[in-house]
Design an enzyme around this catalytic site. Structure first.
Site, short mmCIF file in Angstrom:
data_model
loop_
_atom_site.label_atom_id
_atom_site.label_comp_id
_atom_site.label_asym_id
_atom_site.label_seq_id
_atom_site.Cartn_x
_atom_site.Cartn_y
_atom_site.Cartn_z
CB SER A 182 -0.95 -0.03 1.21
OG SER A 182 -1.84 1.06 1.17
CG HIS A 209 -4.19 -0.98 -0.71
ND1 HIS A 209 -3.96 -0.98 0.65
CD2 HIS A 209 -4.69 -2.21 -1.00
CE1 HIS A 209 -4.30 -2.16 1.15
NE2 HIS A 209 -4.74 -2.92 0.16
CG ASP A 307 -5.69 -5.72 2.46
OD1 ASP A 307 -6.36 -6.75 2.70
OD2 ASP A 307 -5.50 -5.28 1.30
#
Length: 362
Positions: A182, A209, A307
């Site tokens: 991310s 992401h 995540d």
């Protein structure tokens, strides 16, 4: 309570006001100062020593890109780019991150009247996470330094682990590599993906992401300088050895076994409002683990949040393998930390050692 000062750089007084009001919604953040162009930004960074900078790209006298380069030369303050231009030209965002920016956001996503609360919350959380990590680095407050000797020991531990033959080779352990990341991910990927050799024998699936519309540009950019073919994943794609797939933003990417035995990709919209990330590392890993079992390698790089935690839990449940990035090289030590502290990582190494660790398996 730790508080972090933000330098807001934008040539528009209206934008500076809106960005400042947004920042001060969080009690841990405050506006340390403002700058109207790149020249002022360089001066204010040295004078005010903010924890983090938000920087507009298009400004008179000195634009954000030029200022970013100069700031990176004189100090290590993290910079997040804010722009209306990157939605039209994502290459600008990637260029900014190549120059040292840690992240980017579209102003329209944050400052419009119909801005989604979750997006605004994510922005503020990222500001705090990046600032906290940067302050920790500057203060030398690492719990554990990983030197070359300890890295060698960790890699040796992998060689001794079940299922890996030390002689004559340790390769061919897995059939699929999935990388999740991310905040700070594009730069981390750039330190890794271009260095896979042309004879890499496994498919590589990247879950990064990003805002919708950016992953295609990311794939096209990597395709220009990687040894392997890089493409944005599409619904119905068949995983092929030696090809890199970037999961598209705004959708969830899962794997399934076809009747002919090959593994395909499903790229679908997600209607679960509880899932913040699209794509989600958890969702992809959960679908891949029962297919590849012990032949799956998951790598979790820099990123905020957790995540990948549940996905890595599934990977280990099926006897797969997990590598996470160590704290000292992360822009944000969130995703790797969650997996490591849950005891799911086979090895934790700094970014410069990630590629060699992966090569032990493929």
């Amino acid at each position: 309570m730790q508080r972090y000062g933000v330098l807001v750089v934008d040539d528009s007084a209206v934008m500076r006001k809106y960005i400042g009001l947004l920042i001060e919604k969080d009690p841990q953040l405050f506006v340390a100062g403002i700058a109207r162009n790149g020249i002022e930004a360089i001066e204010k960074v040295q004078m005010l020593k903010p924890d983090i900078v938000t920087m507009d790209i298009e400004m008179p006298e000195m634009d954000g890109m030029t200022a970013l380069q100069e700031i990176m030369k004189i100090c290590s303050v993290p910079v997040i780019m804010l722009s209306n231009q990157t939605d039209k030209d994502p290459a600008l965002a990637f260029k900014a991150m190549e120059l040292g920016a840690v992240d980017f956001y579209l102003k329209g996503q944050l400052l419009s009247n119909d801005a989604e609360p979750e997006v605004v919350k994510d922005f503020l959380e990222r500001l705090k996470a990046v600032a906290e990590n940067a302050r920790k680095k500057s203060e030398g407050g690492w719990l554990k330094k990983v030197n070359s000797e300890s890295v060698s020991k960790m890699i040796d531990d992998i060689l001794k682990s079940p299922g890996i033959e030390k002689e004559p080779t340790t390769k061919n352990v897995v059939d699929l590599l999935i990388i999740g990341c991310s905040t700070g991910g594009p730069a981390a990927l750039q330190s890794t993906l271009p260095y896979f050799s042309k004879d890499t024998r496994v498919p590589i699936l990247v879950i990064q992401h990003m805002p919708p519309g950016f992953t295609r540009a990311l794939a096209e950019r990597f395709d220009t300088f990687c040894n392997l073919r890089v493409k944005e994943a599409e619904n119905g794609d068949i995983l092929e050895p030696g090809k890199i797939y970037i999961a598209p933003a705004g959708f969830q990417t899962t794997l399934y076994r076809r009747q002919d035995g090959k593994v395909g990709l499903k790229v679908q919209e997600s209607f679960d409002e509880k899932i913040l990330y699209k794509p989600s590392v958890d969702i992809t890993l959960n679908s891949a683990a029962p297919i590849y079992k012990e032949r799956l390698l998951a790598v979790i790089l820099t990123g905020m949040g957790n995540d990948g935690l549940e996905g890595c839990r599934a990977v280990k449940r099926y006897n797969g393998h997990v590598i996470v990035e160590a704290e000292e090289s992360c822009v944000v030590y969130g995703m790797p930390k969650a997996v490591y502290e849950a005891g799911l990582a086979d090895i934790q190494v700094p970014l410069p050692h990630i590629l060699n660790s992966i090569k032990l398996y493929i």
